[in-house]
Motif scaffolding. Structure first.
Motif, short mmCIF file in Angstrom:
data_model
loop_
_atom_site.label_atom_id
_atom_site.label_comp_id
_atom_site.label_asym_id
_atom_site.label_seq_id
_atom_site.Cartn_x
_atom_site.Cartn_y
_atom_site.Cartn_z
N MET A 154 0.82 -1.21 0.00
CA MET A 154 0.00 0.00 0.00
C MET A 154 0.85 1.26 0.00
SD MET A 154 -2.82 -1.18 -0.51
CE MET A 154 -3.54 0.46 -0.64
N ARG A 155 2.05 1.21 0.53
CA ARG A 155 2.91 2.40 0.44
C ARG A 155 3.33 2.63 -1.01
NH1 ARG A 155 1.09 1.99 4.64
NH2 ARG A 155 -0.46 3.09 3.35
N ASP A 158 0.37 4.14 -2.66
CA ASP A 158 0.20 5.54 -2.27
C ASP A 158 1.15 6.45 -3.06
OD1 ASP A 158 -1.75 4.88 -0.47
OD2 ASP A 158 -0.40 4.79 1.25
N LEU A 161 -0.40 6.85 -6.40
CA LEU A 161 -1.59 7.70 -6.33
C LEU A 161 -1.24 9.17 -6.15
CD1 LEU A 161 -4.08 5.61 -4.15
CD2 LEU A 161 -4.36 6.28 -6.54
N SER A 162 -0.07 9.45 -5.63
CA SER A 162 0.32 10.85 -5.43
C SER A 162 0.64 11.55 -6.74
CB SER A 162 1.53 10.92 -4.50
OG SER A 162 2.67 10.31 -5.10
N PRO A 193 -2.97 1.73 -9.38
CA PRO A 193 -3.24 2.04 -7.97
C PRO A 193 -4.72 2.17 -7.64
CG PRO A 193 -2.34 3.94 -9.11
CD PRO A 193 -2.18 2.79 -10.02
N ARG A 197 -6.13 -0.32 -4.69
CA ARG A 197 -6.68 0.25 -3.45
C ARG A 197 -8.14 -0.15 -3.25
NH1 ARG A 197 -4.39 4.37 -0.56
NH2 ARG A 197 -5.71 5.39 0.98
#
Length: 320
Positions: A154-155, A158, A161-162, A193, A197
């Motif tokens: 998940m990191r 993330d 997703l950024s 992503p 997610r």
């Protein structure tokens, strides 16, 4: 001392409890069948479905809808520096600035958008689902190792997703060789992503269900619980998101082509490339940009309407 029993029926005045039978009896329906029944009553779903079917039919049967080939420029001699021939009996949408039939460019552009959109969405769905299954599967069964795997995956998600999806797609397409495969990989990678997610959150929500607790109590292997029970009950929102992502993929395909990152073959019709070629003649011939722009908007609108209607139909809070 015995208590007298009152017989049920018309003579006793007590209504008899009889099972309801017949075609009017209310029967339970499955999740997807119930969603289909609600979508049939939704005007947005009907409009979206019609647009999608029209888009797919035009893309599939493009060679049968026109007698010309895309990007040939065979009528370039009819194009002058000051004017591009408009609609006529032979070219009912006119020509483009390169001397190709406008209708031919549009229908073959629909084929390219469909191929790129579906292929990139499948790539993003498969890769994102793999990450989502790993994160959600390990996270839902618990344990120190499971939480560690979930956190690491998940990191990474993330971080992806950024970055805005279009910027990520442009960056990947600029690095890879300029061809059709680069567009599919770039747009698909930007969708990874989102699917990861969504599927992970759905699986974690299912992880506390009673059937999972029952499976653990019966001694089932955790892999069997995840793959045979948790995953099948979690894919619904992911399928809905894939429908919505098709609309985004069509827009991003046109955007990459507009930025010059599309197929390097000029004979490959692309709506984004048509917008680029229309810029220098927009004031004199606005139809060169309006027609492909309308095609992009309508096709994306169809997938969006269908996807939103499907999401509402599957949402228990919106059921009536």
């Amino acid at each position: 001392m015995s208590i007298p029993m009152t017989p049920a029926g018309p003579s006793s005045g007590t209504p008899a409890l009889e099972p309801v039978a017949g075609p009017d009896a209310e029967r339970g329906v499955s999740l997807w069948r119930g969603a289909f029944q609600r979508m049939r009553r939704n005007p947005s779903a009907i409009i979206g479905t019609l647009i999608m079917l029209l888009f797919v039919l035009v893309a599939v049967f493009a060679p049968l809808l026109t007698s010309f080939e895309p990007g040939t420029g065979e009528f370039f001699r009819e194009v002058t520096p000051s004017k591009v021939p408009g609609p006529s009996e032979q070219h009912w949408l006119g020509l483009d600035s390169g001397g190709s039939d406008m209708w031919t460019q549009l229908v073959y552009g629909a084929r390219q958008s469909l191929i790129y959109g579906v292929a990139s969405t499948v790539v993003g769905l498969l890769a994102g689902s793999l990450l989502g299954v790993l994160a959600g599967g390990f996270g839902s069964v618990g344990g120190r190792v499971g939480r560690w795997v979930d956190t690491v995956i998940m990191r990474i998600v993330d971080i992806l997703l950024s970055i805005p999806s279009l910027l990520l797609a442009v960056s990947i397409a600029a690095v890879i060789t300029q061809d059709s495969l680069a567009i599919i990989i770039a747009i698909g990678a930007a969708q990874v992503p989102i699917f990861a997610r969504l599927l992970r959150s759905s699986m974690l929500a299912q992880g506390g269900a009673d059937y999972v607790l029952a499976g653990n109590a019966l001694g089932f292997r955790k892999r069997r619980i995840v793959m045979s029970h948790i995953l099948p009950n979690s894919v619904g929102p992911t399928i809905v998101q894939a429908t919505l992502n098709l609309a985004t993929a069509i827009i991003e395909v046109a955007a990459l082509s507009y930025l010059g990152l599309g197929a390097d073959n000029p004979r490959v019709a692309e709506w984004g490339r048509m917008l680029v070629n229309a810029q220098e003649r927009f004031s004199a011939d606005p139809r060169l940009a309006i027609l492909p722009g309308v095609c992009i908007v309508i096709s994306a609108l169809g997938f969006t309407l269908f996807g939103e209607a499907l999401r509402e139909a599957l949402d228990p809070r919106s059921r009536r």
